[in-house]
Design a protein around this motif. Sequence first.
Motif, PDB file in Angstrom:
ATOM      1  N   ALA A 138       6.099   0.595   5.659  1.00  0.00           N
ATOM      2  CA  ALA A 138       6.259  -0.780   6.149  1.00  0.00           C
ATOM      3  C   ALA A 138       4.892  -1.423   6.395  1.00  0.00           C
ATOM      4  N   TRP A 139       3.949  -0.628   6.912  1.00  0.00           N
ATOM      5  CA  TRP A 139       2.584  -1.130   7.115  1.00  0.00           C
ATOM      6  C   TRP A 139       1.982  -1.568   5.783  1.00  0.00           C
ATOM      7  N   TRP A 140       2.134  -0.729   4.754  1.00  0.00           N
ATOM      8  CA  TRP A 140       1.556  -1.065   3.454  1.00  0.00           C
ATOM      9  C   TRP A 140       2.207  -2.307   2.876  1.00  0.00           C
ATOM     10  N   GLN A 141       3.497  -2.464   3.027  1.00  0.00           N
ATOM     11  CA  GLN A 141       4.172  -3.644   2.501  1.00  0.00           C
ATOM     12  C   GLN A 141       3.633  -4.911   3.156  1.00  0.00           C
ATOM     13  N   ARG A 142       3.360  -4.843   4.461  1.00  0.00           N
ATOM     14  CA  ARG A 142       2.790  -6.012   5.147  1.00  0.00           C
ATOM     15  C   ARG A 142       1.369  -6.288   4.666  1.00  0.00           C
ATOM     16  N   ARG A 143       0.558  -5.238   4.564  1.00  0.00           N
ATOM     17  CA  ARG A 143      -0.829  -5.426   4.145  1.00  0.00           C
ATOM     18  C   ARG A 143      -0.923  -5.856   2.683  1.00  0.00           C
ATOM     19  N   ALA A 144      -0.038  -5.339   1.853  1.00  0.00           N
ATOM     20  CA  ALA A 144      -0.015  -5.741   0.451  1.00  0.00           C
ATOM     21  C   ALA A 144       0.309  -7.231   0.334  1.00  0.00           C
ATOM     22  N   ALA A 145       1.301  -7.683   1.098  1.00  0.00           N
ATOM     23  CA  ALA A 145       1.671  -9.098   1.059  1.00  0.00           C
ATOM     24  C   ALA A 145       0.494  -9.981   1.464  1.00  0.00           C
ATOM     25  N   ALA A 146      -0.239  -9.549   2.498  1.00  0.00           N
ATOM     26  CA  ALA A 146      -1.404 -10.319   2.943  1.00  0.00           C
ATOM     27  C   ALA A 146      -2.517 -10.308   1.901  1.00  0.00           C
ATOM     28  N   ALA A 147      -2.520  -9.268   1.053  1.00  0.00           N
ATOM     29  CA  ALA A 147      -3.544  -9.128   0.018  1.00  0.00           C
ATOM     30  C   ALA A 147      -3.129  -9.742  -1.311  1.00  0.00           C
ATOM     31  N   GLY A 148      -2.023 -10.468  -1.334  1.00  0.00           N
ATOM     32  CA  GLY A 148      -1.611 -11.135  -2.566  1.00  0.00           C
ATOM     33  C   GLY A 148      -0.788 -10.290  -3.508  1.00  0.00           C
ATOM     34  N   LEU A 149      -0.128  -9.256  -2.978  1.00  0.00           N
ATOM     35  CA  LEU A 149       0.729  -8.396  -3.788  1.00  0.00           C
ATOM     36  C   LEU A 149       2.126  -8.318  -3.178  1.00  0.00           C
ATOM     37  N   GLU A 150       3.129  -8.315  -4.027  1.00  0.00           N
ATOM     38  CA  GLU A 150       4.506  -8.092  -3.594  1.00  0.00           C
ATOM     39  C   GLU A 150       4.968  -6.754  -4.168  1.00  0.00           C
ATOM     40  N   PRO A 151       4.992  -5.691  -3.335  1.00  0.00           N
ATOM     41  CA  PRO A 151       5.388  -4.387  -3.848  1.00  0.00           C
ATOM     42  C   PRO A 151       6.817  -4.402  -4.400  1.00  0.00           C
ATOM     43  N   VAL A 152       6.976  -3.856  -5.593  1.00  0.00           N
ATOM     44  CA  VAL A 152       8.292  -3.700  -6.203  1.00  0.00           C
ATOM     45  C   VAL A 152       8.800  -2.284  -5.949  1.00  0.00           C
ATOM     46  N   THR A 153       7.920  -1.313  -6.098  1.00  0.00           N
ATOM     47  CA  THR A 153       8.233   0.076  -5.762  1.00  0.00           C
ATOM     48  C   THR A 153       7.085   0.625  -4.914  1.00  0.00           C
ATOM     49  N   VAL A 154       7.433   1.563  -4.026  1.00  0.00           N
ATOM     50  CA  VAL A 154       6.433   2.173  -3.152  1.00  0.00           C
ATOM     51  C   VAL A 154       6.759   3.654  -2.974  1.00  0.00           C
ATOM     52  N   SER A 155       5.763   4.499  -3.197  1.00  0.00           N
ATOM     53  CA  SER A 155       5.868   5.900  -2.801  1.00  0.00           C
ATOM     54  C   SER A 155       4.648   6.225  -1.963  1.00  0.00           C
TER      55      SER A 155
END
Length: 214
Positions: A138-155
């Motif tokens: 969940a932390w990475w999804q938030r930081r990715a969004a702030a960095a201009g990325l929308e995660p589609v898959t995450v491991s």
Amino acid sequence: MTSLTRLVLDPRHPAAKADLADIDSLHKTLMRLVPDHIGPTPRARAGLLFRAEPGPDPVLLVQTADAPDLTALPTHYGTARTLDLTPLLNSLTSGRTMRYRITAAPTVARSAGNPTPHPVTGKRRGKITHLTGDDAIAWWQRRAAAAGLEPVTVSGRPRPFPRTRITRSAPYFTLTQFDGLARITDTTHLTHALKNGIGRAKSYGAGLLSLAPA
């Protein structure tokens, strides 16, 4: 010119062996790649980010704001190949799907009663706590969004780094590697994240975001 160097260490080399056993030693060696006397925050000023890649061979990815001085490494320390990341940065477009990898230090400041205010800013922050499992994702999804990325898959999987000497306790000494697919949503924010890294513990092998065509 932002550069990325793939460095394959010789595990039999005494200096490489010492660096593979202790992240502090490795950081000191990699700082040789960048100029001296560049200010009070030399790692950030030089844009130095690095990551140990998983696999049977000791491989490091080392990113710098300028071409690194590979002659500063110990003789026969390893083999290196440096690429200019400018073509990749110029190819980023909103909506494009990319493969990503980052080893990061997911943390959160959790309040414990009435934390002491910062002596300069006056802000009250709780204890820095390392996140794992679903909380880390969940932390990475938030930081990715702030960095201009929308995660589609995450491991995610733990990527602790070695230390032979524990000089202080810190919550971000256990890292997590995130891999997956993501869509680009903001090229300006993404370029900044690629050049400057994401999260804490950048001196300890965290924060380097890598992208490749999906």
